[in-house]
Design a protein around this motif. Sequence first.
Motif, PDB file in Angstrom:
ATOM      1  N   SER A   1       5.357 -14.597 -10.926  1.00  0.00           N
ATOM      2  CA  SER A   1       4.787 -13.482 -10.178  1.00  0.00           C
ATOM      3  C   SER A   1       5.707 -12.288 -10.387  1.00  0.00           C
ATOM      4  CB  SER A   1       4.693 -13.831  -8.697  1.00  0.00           C
ATOM      5  OG  SER A   1       4.208 -12.731  -7.972  1.00  0.00           O
TER       6      SER A   1
ATOM      7  N   ASP B   1       6.315  -7.958  -9.868  1.00  0.00           N
ATOM      8  CA  ASP B   1       5.912  -6.644  -9.357  1.00  0.00           C
ATOM      9  C   ASP B   1       6.690  -5.541 -10.068  1.00  0.00           C
ATOM     10  OD1 ASP B   1       8.391  -6.818  -8.182  1.00  0.00           O
ATOM     11  OD2 ASP B   1       7.725  -6.259  -6.194  1.00  0.00           O
TER      12      ASP B   1
ATOM     13  N   CYS C   1      -1.511 -10.201 -18.564  1.00  0.00           N
ATOM     14  CA  CYS C   1      -2.756 -10.028 -17.806  1.00  0.00           C
ATOM     15  C   CYS C   1      -3.767 -11.133 -18.117  1.00  0.00           C
ATOM     16  CB  CYS C   1      -3.382  -8.674 -18.123  1.00  0.00           C
ATOM     17  SG  CYS C   1      -2.372  -7.271 -17.622  1.00  0.00           S
TER      18      CYS C   1
ATOM     19  N   ILE D   1       0.788 -13.873 -11.710  1.00  0.00           N
ATOM     20  CA  ILE D   1       0.330 -12.978 -10.656  1.00  0.00           C
ATOM     21  C   ILE D   1       1.065 -11.661 -10.840  1.00  0.00           C
ATOM     22  CG2 ILE D   1       0.272 -12.519  -8.178  1.00  0.00           C
ATOM     23  CD1 ILE D   1       0.201 -15.562  -7.763  1.00  0.00           C
ATOM     24  N   LEU D   2       0.302 -10.592 -10.980  1.00  0.00           N
ATOM     25  CA  LEU D   2       0.883  -9.263 -11.156  1.00  0.00           C
ATOM     26  C   LEU D   2       0.580  -8.438  -9.921  1.00  0.00           C
ATOM     27  CD1 LEU D   2      -0.266  -8.661 -14.836  1.00  0.00           C
ATOM     28  CD2 LEU D   2       1.947  -9.485 -14.044  1.00  0.00           C
ATOM     29  N   SER D   3       1.593  -7.860  -9.350  1.00  0.00           N
ATOM     30  CA  SER D   3       1.446  -7.062  -8.142  1.00  0.00           C
ATOM     31  C   SER D   3       2.267  -5.794  -8.304  1.00  0.00           C
ATOM     32  CB  SER D   3       1.936  -7.864  -6.932  1.00  0.00           C
ATOM     33  OG  SER D   3       1.920  -7.046  -5.784  1.00  0.00           O
ATOM     34  N   PRO D   4       1.645  -4.749  -8.794  1.00  0.00           N
ATOM     35  CA  PRO D   4       2.411  -3.523  -9.057  1.00  0.00           C
ATOM     36  C   PRO D   4       2.703  -2.723  -7.798  1.00  0.00           C
ATOM     37  CG  PRO D   4       0.124  -3.173  -9.606  1.00  0.00           C
ATOM     38  CD  PRO D   4       0.247  -4.624  -9.179  1.00  0.00           C
ATOM     39  N   CYS D   5       3.375  -3.348  -6.838  1.00  0.00           N
ATOM     40  CA  CYS D   5       3.601  -2.662  -5.555  1.00  0.00           C
ATOM     41  C   CYS D   5       4.484  -1.436  -5.707  1.00  0.00           C
ATOM     42  CB  CYS D   5       4.174  -3.615  -4.529  1.00  0.00           C
ATOM     43  SG  CYS D   5       5.818  -4.202  -4.896  1.00  0.00           S
ATOM     44  N   LYS D   6       5.320  -1.381  -6.717  1.00  0.00           N
ATOM     45  CA  LYS D   6       6.180  -0.218  -6.920  1.00  0.00           C
ATOM     46  C   LYS D   6       5.406   0.976  -7.482  1.00  0.00           C
ATOM     47  CE  LYS D   6       9.797  -2.580  -5.786  1.00  0.00           C
ATOM     48  NZ  LYS D   6      10.200  -2.614  -4.432  1.00  0.00           N
TER      49      LYS D   6
ATOM     50  N   PHE E   1       2.452   2.047  -6.171  1.00  0.00           N
ATOM     51  CA  PHE E   1       1.553   2.639  -5.195  1.00  0.00           C
ATOM     52  C   PHE E   1       1.869   4.122  -5.026  1.00  0.00           C
ATOM     53  CE2 PHE E   1       0.968  -1.669  -3.018  1.00  0.00           C
ATOM     54  CZ  PHE E   1      -0.235  -1.872  -3.663  1.00  0.00           C
TER      55      PHE E   1
ATOM     56  N   CYS F   1      -3.393   4.454  -2.731  1.00  0.00           N
ATOM     57  CA  CYS F   1      -3.627   3.930  -1.385  1.00  0.00           C
ATOM     58  C   CYS F   1      -4.948   4.450  -0.823  1.00  0.00           C
ATOM     59  CB  CYS F   1      -2.475   4.292  -0.458  1.00  0.00           C
ATOM     60  SG  CYS F   1      -0.952   3.406  -0.840  1.00  0.00           S
TER      61      CYS F   1
ATOM     62  N   TYR G   1     -11.259 -15.890  -4.099  1.00  0.00           N
ATOM     63  CA  TYR G   1     -10.156 -16.838  -3.969  1.00  0.00           C
ATOM     64  C   TYR G   1     -10.591 -18.175  -4.527  1.00  0.00           C
ATOM     65  CZ  TYR G   1      -8.113 -13.460  -0.778  1.00  0.00           C
ATOM     66  OH  TYR G   1      -7.592 -12.333  -0.222  1.00  0.00           O
TER      67      TYR G   1
END
Length: 103
Positions: A43, A45, A58, A64-69, A71, A76, A102
């Motif tokens: 995972s 980010d 991808c 799991i890719l979560s590009p939270c940085k 945002f 948003c 899911y």
Amino acid sequence: MVNKKVLLALEMMGIIVNIGCGALIDEKELVKCLVRGEIRDISLDMFENAPDVLQELCALENVILSPCKLFTPKSCKNAIEIVIVNLKALFSNKSLPSPVIYD
């Protein structure tokens, strides 16, 4: 820093938590290890060439890719708009334009 030698040392039970930057992990070697089953899951980010994400990552189901940085105020706002559109569709008994599935 996290190259092929480090990835293989982790074996199937290894976990990587990157609190630095994406460039600390050799993503091409990571992909090879994931494809060969040398690492079970990952995972991320943070990405080596952020904001671009290696397309091979991808395509893998064990990633799991979560590009939270990444945002931004605009991203948003867009996410909120998608939620509102989905809720309106749900309460109108219409199909959701952006369902979350899911397994």
